[in-house]
Motif scaffolding. Structure first.
Motif, mmCIF file in Angstrom:
data_model
loop_
_atom_site.group_PDB
_atom_site.id
_atom_site.type_symbol
_atom_site.label_atom_id
_atom_site.label_comp_id
_atom_site.label_asym_id
_atom_site.label_seq_id
_atom_site.Cartn_x
_atom_site.Cartn_y
_atom_site.Cartn_z
ATOM 1 N N ASN A 156 0.809 -1.213 0.000
ATOM 2 C CA ASN A 156 0.000 0.000 0.000
ATOM 3 C C ASN A 156 0.841 1.261 0.000
ATOM 4 N N ALA A 157 0.529 2.185 -0.913
ATOM 5 C CA ALA A 157 1.175 3.498 -0.954
ATOM 6 C C ALA A 157 0.121 4.596 -0.917
ATOM 7 N N ASP A 158 -0.896 4.396 -0.079
ATOM 8 C CA ASP A 158 -1.958 5.376 0.112
ATOM 9 C C ASP A 158 -1.947 5.800 1.575
ATOM 10 N N SER A 159 -1.857 7.099 1.821
ATOM 11 C CA SER A 159 -1.677 7.599 3.185
ATOM 12 C C SER A 159 -2.902 7.397 4.058
ATOM 13 N N MET A 160 -4.069 7.141 3.485
ATOM 14 C CA MET A 160 -5.273 6.885 4.269
ATOM 15 C C MET A 160 -5.461 5.392 4.533
ATOM 16 N N GLN A 161 -5.141 4.569 3.545
ATOM 17 C CA GLN A 161 -5.385 3.139 3.692
ATOM 18 C C GLN A 161 -4.423 2.463 4.659
ATOM 19 N N VAL A 162 -3.409 3.176 5.095
ATOM 20 C CA VAL A 162 -2.481 2.611 6.069
ATOM 21 C C VAL A 162 -3.115 2.517 7.454
ATOM 22 N N TYR A 163 -4.228 3.239 7.670
ATOM 23 C CA TYR A 163 -4.869 3.275 8.980
ATOM 24 C C TYR A 163 -5.971 2.229 9.105
ATOM 25 N N ASP A 164 -6.119 1.737 10.327
ATOM 26 C CA ASP A 164 -7.152 0.754 10.625
ATOM 27 C C ASP A 164 -8.437 1.488 10.998
ATOM 28 N N ALA A 165 -8.978 2.219 10.060
ATOM 29 C CA ALA A 165 -10.202 2.990 10.263
ATOM 30 C C ALA A 165 -10.765 3.378 8.902
ATOM 31 N N LEU A 166 -12.065 3.590 8.856
ATOM 32 C CA LEU A 166 -12.752 4.066 7.661
ATOM 33 C C LEU A 166 -12.389 3.271 6.393
ATOM 34 N N PRO A 167 -12.456 1.967 6.425
ATOM 35 C CA PRO A 167 -12.074 1.193 5.230
ATOM 36 C C PRO A 167 -12.940 1.478 4.015
ATOM 37 N N LEU A 168 -14.220 1.797 4.212
ATOM 38 C CA LEU A 168 -15.070 2.116 3.065
ATOM 39 C C LEU A 168 -14.674 3.450 2.449
ATOM 40 N N LEU A 169 -14.604 4.491 3.268
ATOM 41 C CA LEU A 169 -14.303 5.819 2.734
ATOM 42 C C LEU A 169 -12.916 5.902 2.121
ATOM 43 N N THR A 170 -11.966 5.144 2.648
ATOM 44 C CA THR A 170 -10.612 5.189 2.100
ATOM 45 C C THR A 170 -10.421 4.207 0.946
ATOM 46 N N ALA A 171 -11.501 3.510 0.579
ATOM 47 C CA ALA A 171 -11.459 2.574 -0.561
ATOM 48 C C ALA A 171 -10.398 1.501 -0.387
ATOM 49 N N ARG A 172 -10.244 1.031 0.856
ATOM 50 C CA ARG A 172 -9.310 -0.070 1.078
ATOM 51 C C ARG A 172 -9.797 -1.303 0.326
ATOM 52 N N PRO A 173 -8.906 -2.108 -0.250
ATOM 53 C CA PRO A 173 -9.347 -3.320 -0.945
ATOM 54 C C PRO A 173 -10.243 -4.178 -0.048
ATOM 55 N N SER A 174 -11.193 -4.848 -0.664
ATOM 56 C CA SER A 174 -12.121 -5.696 0.085
ATOM 57 C C SER A 174 -11.391 -6.878 0.703
ATOM 58 N N GLU A 175 -12.055 -7.514 1.666
ATOM 59 C CA GLU A 175 -11.460 -8.696 2.290
ATOM 60 C C GLU A 175 -11.208 -9.784 1.249
ATOM 61 N N GLU A 176 -12.103 -9.888 0.266
ATOM 62 C CA GLU A 176 -11.918 -10.874 -0.798
ATOM 63 C C GLU A 176 -10.651 -10.583 -1.597
ATOM 64 N N ASP A 177 -10.444 -9.309 -1.940
ATOM 65 C CA ASP A 177 -9.251 -8.937 -2.701
ATOM 66 C C ASP A 177 -7.987 -9.098 -1.856
ATOM 67 N N LEU A 178 -8.070 -8.743 -0.579
ATOM 68 C CA LEU A 178 -6.904 -8.885 0.298
ATOM 69 C C LEU A 178 -6.491 -10.347 0.427
ATOM 70 N N GLY A 179 -7.466 -11.239 0.308
ATOM 71 C CA GLY A 179 -7.164 -12.663 0.412
ATOM 72 C C GLY A 179 -6.756 -13.305 -0.896
ATOM 73 N N ALA A 180 -6.926 -12.575 -2.010
ATOM 74 C CA ALA A 180 -6.634 -13.154 -3.328
ATOM 75 C C ALA A 180 -5.155 -13.086 -3.687
ATOM 76 N N ALA A 181 -4.400 -12.256 -2.989
ATOM 77 C CA ALA A 181 -2.956 -12.129 -3.205
ATOM 78 C C ALA A 181 -2.389 -11.456 -1.951
ATOM 79 N N PRO A 182 -1.093 -11.612 -1.687
ATOM 80 C CA PRO A 182 -0.524 -10.959 -0.503
ATOM 81 C C PRO A 182 -0.631 -9.439 -0.594
ATOM 82 N N HIS A 183 -1.118 -8.824 0.463
ATOM 83 C CA HIS A 183 -1.215 -7.372 0.572
ATOM 84 C C HIS A 183 -0.521 -6.946 1.871
ATOM 85 N N ARG A 184 0.217 -5.849 1.810
ATOM 86 C CA ARG A 184 0.950 -5.370 2.976
ATOM 87 C C ARG A 184 0.672 -3.875 3.204
ATOM 88 N N LEU A 185 0.752 -3.468 4.472
ATOM 89 C CA LEU A 185 0.619 -2.075 4.922
ATOM 90 C C LEU A 185 -0.783 -1.514 4.723
#
Length: 314
Positions: free
Chosen positions: A36-65
């Motif tokens: 991840n190189a997004d300054s909002m998605q690094v936080y454990d908050a507001l996953p919808l508003l920050t457009a963090r990848p879905s749990e399905e996408d996070l599980g489809a390949a390794p994701h970090r940060l």
């Protein structure tokens, strides 16, 4: 014979341009790790508003940060650069391809080019700068900064609170203009064989996607997400509090704006931000390739070929 640096891919561009989808497709095709190189998605908050990848996408390949910092934490470009460098090293050691994906240009610059050697600023100085800005307002604070540091003030948008406070705190803590620090040779950065791909779709299509994505966020529960976030009582000047749409939806919850107006204002703020990001990437980043479309399945073959050619280049 010296071996060439190890390869790394950067997927950059404005919000809603399809970066996360492309990064996931590349990770699955080339055995990669999405960092991840997004300054909002690094936080454990507001996953919808920050457009963090879905749990399905996070599980489809390794994701970090993604979601690794508490919302009360502070993450600078330098701090993120250290975290990203460690994740890149771990990916290479595992025989995988690091794929950095995000729209925070300064974060990407931290690993690709390094940053100016500005000393750490004491927390009390940071707090005083932000308190003074809040008390004076942006216009008066910008004028005050200009009276002491005209060059740096001329570089800054008076509406950008974060950069105004940053310029002031550096001046206060070091006695030297941020402009002078920025002129110093950069430090850090990761030695890699970079391939940077910027998604730069036309504004009408990008703006339409910004609007439709925010509508989808609302349908998925963004208002409840903001309600829960506001109940935490966090400081309004924290980085995560600047997530697109948070301020407008919070205003609605406080009875200051009806929902339709809040959504329209949030969509406008998102479009404005996308425009600024696009301008930054066009003028501040030397891209290996620019794709003047939003990512879609029809582009996969073309992009995969370019990445494959890069990986085969010695």
């Amino acid at each position: 014979m010296t071996l060439p640096p190890r390869p790394a891919i950067v997927i950059a561009g404005p919000t809603a341009s399809g970066k996360s989808g492309l990064a996931l497709a590349l990770a699955r095709e080339f055995d990669g790790v999405v960092i991840n190189a997004d300054s909002m998605q690094v936080y454990d908050a507001l996953p919808l508003l920050t457009a963090r990848p879905s749990e399905e996408d996070l599980g489809a390949a390794p994701h970090r940060l993604y979601g690794v910092l508490a919302p009360s934490d502070l993450c600078s470009a330098a701090r993120w650069g250290g975290l990203a460098a460690a994740e890149m090293e771990a990916a290479w050691n595992a025989g995988k391809l690091p794929i950095l994906a995000g729209g925070t240009g300064l974060y990407l610059r931290a690993v690709m080019e390094g940053l100016s050697p500005i000393p750490d600023i004491p927390e009390d100085v940071r707090a005083q700068a932000r308190a003074r800005l809040a008390e004076m307002g942006n216009a008066a604070f910008h004028a005050l900064l200009a009276s002491r540091d005209a060059e740096m003030a001329a570089r800054l948008d008076p509406g950008n609170s974060q950069r105004l406070a940053r310029a002031w705190e550096v001046l206060e803590a070091t006695g030297r203009s941020l402009a002078r620090w920025q002129d110093e040779p950069r430090q850090g950065g990761v030695d890699a064989r970079w391939f940077s791909l910027v998604l730069d779709p036309g504004r009408p299509r990008l703006y339409a996607q910004c609007d439709s994505r925010f509508a989808a966020m609302m349908a998925a529960g963004a208002l409840d997400e903001v309600r829960a976030f506001e109940s935490l009582g966090l400081a309004p000047d924290l980085p995560i509090a600047k997530a697109l749409g948070r301020r407008e939806l919070a205003a609605h919850l406080a009875g200051e704006m009806d929902l339709e107006a809040a959504v329209a204002a949030a969509q406008q703020a998102t479009r404005n931000y996308a425009k600024r990001q696009g301008t930054w990437f066009r003028h501040q980043m030397m891209a290996s390739e620019v794709i003047v479309e939003q990512f879609s399945e029809s582009l996969k073959a073309t992009i995969f070929l370019k990445i494959r050619q890069h990986l085969l280049t010695a």
